[in-house]
Design a protein around this motif. Sequence first.
Motif, PDB file in Angstrom:
ATOM      1  N   SER A 241       0.851  -1.189   0.000  1.00 48.56           N
ATOM      2  CA  SER A 241       0.000   0.000   0.000  1.00 48.56           C
ATOM      3  C   SER A 241       0.880   1.231   0.000  1.00 48.56           C
ATOM      4  O   SER A 241       1.718   1.409   0.898  1.00 48.56           O
ATOM      5  CB  SER A 241      -0.904   0.005   1.233  1.00 48.56           C
ATOM      6  N   LYS A 242       0.722   2.057  -1.018  1.00 54.10           N
ATOM      7  CA  LYS A 242       1.570   3.263  -1.105  1.00 54.10           C
ATOM      8  C   LYS A 242       1.109   4.293  -0.092  1.00 54.10           C
ATOM      9  O   LYS A 242       1.919   5.048   0.445  1.00 54.10           O
ATOM     10  CB  LYS A 242       1.479   3.829  -2.518  1.00 54.10           C
ATOM     11  N   ARG A 243      -0.181   4.398   0.184  1.00 52.19           N
ATOM     12  CA  ARG A 243      -0.711   5.370   1.156  1.00 52.19           C
ATOM     13  C   ARG A 243      -1.513   4.705   2.226  1.00 52.19           C
ATOM     14  O   ARG A 243      -2.183   3.797   2.072  1.00 52.19           O
ATOM     15  CB  ARG A 243      -1.616   6.383   0.422  1.00 52.19           C
TER      16      ARG A 243
END
Length: 162
Positions: free
Chosen positions: A160-162
């Motif tokens: 998950s990037k964010r």
Amino acid sequence: MADQINSLEELGTAAGVEAVVEETAAPREPVRDELGRSYATGKRKDAVARVWIKPGSGKVTVNGKDMDKYFARPVLQLILRQPFQVAGVEGEFDVMATVKGGGLTGQAGAVKHGISKALQLYNPELRAALKAAGFLTRDSRVVERKKYGKRKARRSFQFSKR
């Protein structure tokens, strides 16, 4: 080119070494108990099968149940019949097997391995056909263990990037 060597025996005499002719290995003896049965252990994945074979009508019993009841899928029944088909002795032996561990496919593979080993112990002449088909070799593939920091053995958690 008068000193050309044409065979292994000539090579041995040319080198000053006596050619040693070995006799063929002693033929294998059948291994049977006092009841005329042969016993072998078969393994596949986590399943372990104890197998006894004796001359009979071709009845296969697994954990006290008939083969058709225990291994309901036709593919699994086909796996159990393979050693007899390759050896050419279909319907000549009764099989009594007890299996523990693993799932049905692994158990069928374990019983097949045990039947193959027991057949070659009962009649050593069948060994060549069973060995050529690869039925005497234990399939060593097992499930890989789960590693820490992973969701499964190799699968990572979703990034998950964010």
